[in-house]
Scaffold this active site. Structure first.
Site, short mmCIF file in Angstrom:
data_model
loop_
_atom_site.label_atom_id
_atom_site.label_comp_id
_atom_site.label_asym_id
_atom_site.label_seq_id
_atom_site.Cartn_x
_atom_site.Cartn_y
_atom_site.Cartn_z
N PHE A 1 -5.39 5.82 -0.34
CA PHE A 1 -4.52 4.65 -0.36
C PHE A 1 -4.58 3.95 -1.71
O PHE A 1 -5.67 3.70 -2.24
CB PHE A 1 -4.95 3.63 0.70
CG PHE A 1 -4.61 3.98 2.11
CD1 PHE A 1 -3.35 3.68 2.63
CD2 PHE A 1 -5.54 4.58 2.93
CE1 PHE A 1 -3.03 3.98 3.94
CE2 PHE A 1 -5.23 4.88 4.24
CZ PHE A 1 -3.98 4.58 4.75
N PHE B 1 2.23 9.61 4.11
CA PHE B 1 2.34 9.39 5.55
C PHE B 1 2.72 7.95 5.90
O PHE B 1 3.17 7.69 7.01
CB PHE B 1 1.04 9.79 6.28
CG PHE B 1 -0.19 9.08 5.80
CD1 PHE B 1 -0.48 7.79 6.22
CD2 PHE B 1 -1.07 9.71 4.94
CE1 PHE B 1 -1.62 7.14 5.79
CE2 PHE B 1 -2.22 9.07 4.49
CZ PHE B 1 -2.50 7.77 4.92
N ASP B 2 2.53 7.03 4.96
CA ASP B 2 2.91 5.64 5.22
C ASP B 2 2.92 4.89 3.90
O ASP B 2 2.03 5.10 3.06
CB ASP B 2 1.92 4.99 6.19
CG ASP B 2 2.41 3.64 6.72
OD1 ASP B 2 3.60 3.33 6.53
OD2 ASP B 2 1.60 2.92 7.32
N TYR C 1 0.83 -1.20 0.00
CA TYR C 1 0.00 0.00 0.00
C TYR C 1 0.87 1.25 0.00
O TYR C 1 2.04 1.23 0.38
CB TYR C 1 -0.93 0.01 1.21
CG TYR C 1 -0.21 0.12 2.54
CD1 TYR C 1 0.10 1.35 3.11
CD2 TYR C 1 0.18 -1.04 3.23
CE1 TYR C 1 0.78 1.45 4.31
CE2 TYR C 1 0.85 -0.95 4.44
CZ TYR C 1 1.16 0.29 4.97
OH TYR C 1 1.83 0.38 6.16
#
Length: 242
Positions: free
Chosen positions: A233, A171-172, A161
């Protein structure tokens, strides 16, 4: 320390129970035992007042007396810790809920503009080609459709992801780390749990997750995710882990 604590509590119980049996209240402390007994009782009473305002004093004293003479006990000894722990856990949960609600109300004031911007983004985004909106408000685009099995809520999945805000701020990202992630589909945010169950193994979807299906008023990712942020995402479902 446990032994000392037990002895101190035992002294408290005995002194309080004895005071309850006396016809008159002590007016003075005439011996060292009187003083230490009173000090222990006073200390316990002050702590109870600080931590348990709703105490039923009659029931408390009766419980101590019954514990000393082991007669007329209204509860089985095996149930004592469970009852106490359950009650104080409930109090703690209620306090946490109150704190969370207060924080959410404050966030509504502090981040009203961000919340409105997120709602505007989703309203405009749902009209774009290829965007599907579910009944919950989750929006997604099918980037690649797989042909494998679909997970259910309690499935363990392996995914790649890439998570960003609506302005593109990352952010991730398991993609950036080069390491797929594994987790249960029902142990992540609601938007993920719903979205994963739409996918077949081998699929890649892009999700636009409203704040109410994300982290709501709670900031995350070291502050990169602000209250009420819409999350974007790209998710590739690699495997349902058996």
């Amino acid at each position: 320390m446990k032994v000392i604590k037990f002895l101190f509590l035992g002294a408290i119980v005995i002194s309080l129970a004895s005071c309850n049996n006396q016809a008159t209240t002590l007016k003075s402390l005439d011996s060292e035992i009187d003083s230490v007994s009173y000090a222990l009782g006073l200390d316990m009473g002050m702590k109870i007042k600080m931590n348990f305002e709703d105490i039923n004093q009659d029931a408390y004293v009766q419980g101590m007396k019954n514990g000393i003479d082991s007669t007329n006990m209204l509860l089985a000894s095996k149930d004592i810790n469970g009852i106490i722990n359950s009650y104080f856990q409930k109090l703690q949960q209620e306090k946490m809920k109150e704190q969370q609600e207060a924080a959410a109300k404050q966030a509504e004031l502090d981040f009203a503009d961000s919340k409105a911007a997120g709602e505007k983004f989703l309203e405009e985004n749902k009209t774009k080609d290829g965007v599907v909106t579910t009944d919950s408000g989750l929006q997604y685009i099918v980037m690649k459709e797989g042909s494998g099995e679909k997970p259910v809520a309690n499935s363990k999945v392996k995914v790649h992801y890439h998570g960003t805000l609506t302005d593109g701020t990352v952010f991730d990202s398991s993609v950036d780390r080069g390491q797929p992630a594994e987790f249960l589909a029902n142990q992540v945010i609601k938007g993920w749990t719903e979205g994963l169950q739409l996918m077949s193994v081998g699929s890649k979807y892009k999700f636009f997750i409203p704040q109410e299906l994300g982290y709501g008023a709670t900031p995350r990712a070291g502050g990169k995710i602000k209250p009420f942020d819409v999350l974007v995402f790209e998710v590739e479902l690699l495997e349902i882990v058996k």
